[in-house]
Design an enzyme around this catalytic site. Structure first.
Site, PDB file in Angstrom:
ATOM      1  N   LYS A   1      -3.036   6.897   1.389  1.00 23.67           N
ATOM      2  CA  LYS A   1      -2.878   7.094   2.840  1.00 23.67           C
ATOM      3  C   LYS A   1      -2.028   8.334   3.101  1.00 23.67           C
ATOM      4  CE  LYS A   1      -2.158   4.285   7.014  1.00 23.67           C
ATOM      5  NZ  LYS A   1      -3.392   4.630   7.712  1.00 23.67           N
TER       6      LYS A   1
ATOM      7  N   LEU B   1     -10.065   4.021   2.668  1.00 26.92           N
ATOM      8  CA  LEU B   1      -8.725   3.440   2.685  1.00 26.92           C
ATOM      9  C   LEU B   1      -8.854   1.914   2.582  1.00 26.92           C
ATOM     10  CD1 LEU B   1      -5.706   4.232   3.054  1.00 26.92           C
ATOM     11  CD2 LEU B   1      -5.948   3.341   5.364  1.00 26.92           C
TER      12      LEU B   1
ATOM     13  N   ARG C   1       0.837  -1.216   0.000  1.00 30.06           N
ATOM     14  CA  ARG C   1       0.000   0.000   0.000  1.00 30.06           C
ATOM     15  C   ARG C   1       0.868   1.262   0.000  1.00 30.06           C
ATOM     16  NH1 ARG C   1      -4.268   0.504   4.620  1.00 30.06           N
ATOM     17  NH2 ARG C   1      -2.400   0.949   5.820  1.00 30.06           N
TER      18      ARG C   1
ATOM     19  N   ARG D   1       8.630  27.682  -0.297  1.00 28.84           N
ATOM     20  CA  ARG D   1       7.231  27.268  -0.407  1.00 28.84           C
ATOM     21  C   ARG D   1       6.669  27.653  -1.768  1.00 28.84           C
ATOM     22  NH1 ARG D   1       2.045  29.552   0.325  1.00 28.84           N
ATOM     23  NH2 ARG D   1       0.520  28.035   1.088  1.00 28.84           N
TER      24      ARG D   1
END
Ligand code: PDD
Length: 285
Positions: A149, A205, A52, A101
């Site tokens: 995830k 999930l 995963r 950023r």
């Protein structure tokens, strides 16, 4: 004992472990994670978690920084350095530190890798599993790719806090009148001997514990239906439970303030927890 943390190949005392403020994991929640439980000093369902991890990284186009063998060795070192018998290994990979950023990311930046352990003696023989937990229903406010995830966990954290504020242990999340999953677990109900859990899609999930429980239930000749179920169905269920790497199979005894059955963990949930733990210990690496 000082906790030893892994940062980009180094194993350091936790107060020495540092990541840049420009890391995209910190600024943009641009990263993925895995949580693997440890029983008897060994890693539970480890190939599933690695598979995963690979899919989550692939979906975000982050290069996987390690081979499966390297990941296993790193995890084992973390378990050993921290003397973990029962607990968890947390792994996070972010898109790294581009030095400033910007919404657009810079290609070719090395991912940031962090691992740490959490010692949880009594994880398998938990009082919560003997008594069961209480859940309430809340709207699912998460993004639409819950199969990845990612570390953007604000919506489930807010839901968990709301559940606690209402005197419950956790929340089941509802979208379009149907339960997706728990804040940090997959949701299951049992009615007339049939076990029901939502099917796999981008809406939830793909739990590694869920997959193991599906397999073990089939082996035990139990019937599992993969479909969405409503809050009304859940409240009228004979039993309910959640699955995750940290909770294994955790009975739910109350939904929205209404007791399920006699208010004690049901026989299906108890049996599945037992079979799961037995299989988990036997296959742990
Ligand atoms: N959570 N659904 C969600 C939203 C989750 O966060 C998790 C796991 C699961 C269960 O997946 P698995 O069986 O692979 O643990 C389902 C972990 C434990 C966490 O965030 O701590």
């Amino acid at each position: 004992m000082t906790r030893i943390v892994h940062v980009n190949g180094d194993e350091l005392a936790e107060d020495q472990a540092k990541v840049s403020v420009f890391d995209r994991g910190f600024l943009m929640a641009d990263g993925v994670y895995e949580v693997t439980s440890v029983l008897g000093g060994k890693l539970v369902d480890f190939p599933g978690h690695l598979a995963r991890l690979g899919r989550s990284l692939g979906a975000l186009k982050i290069a996987n920084p390690h081979t499966d063998e390297e990941w296993l060795a790193i995890h084992r070192r973390m378990v050993e350095s921290n003397g973990i018998d029962e607990g968890l290994v947390y792994l996070q990979v972010t898109r790294g530190n581009p030095g400033d950023r910007d919404f657009a990311w810079v290609e070719g930046v090395a991912p940031t890798v962090v691992l740490f352990t959490q010692s949880k003696p009594g994880l398998a023989d938990s009082p919560q599993a003997r008594d069961g937990i209480r859940v309430i229903m809340l709207p699912d406010l998460r993004w639409r790719r819950r199969d990845i995830k990612t570390v953007q966990l604000l919506a489930p954290s807010l839901a968990k806090m709301e559940a606690k504020a209402q005197g419950a242990d956790d929340a089941w999340l509802i979208e379009e009148g149907v339960i997706t999953e728990g804040t940090s677990n997959n949701a299951w109900i049992v009615k007339d001997g049939r076990i029901v859990t939502r099917g796999l899609s981008t809406d939830i999930l793909h739990g590694i514990t869920r997959a193991a429980v599906m397999r073990l239930a089939a082996e035990a000749q139990m019937t599992v239906e993969e479909r969405g179920f409503t809050p009304e169905e859940a409240r009228a269920a004979d039993e309910a439970f959640v699955t995750s790497a940290s909770a294994f199979v955790m009975p739910v005894v109350e939904i929205d303030g209404a007791r399920l059955g006699d208010g004690r963990p049901g026989p299906v949930a108890r049996r599945l927890r037992e079979i799961y733990l037995e299989d988990a210990r036997a296959s742990a690496l």
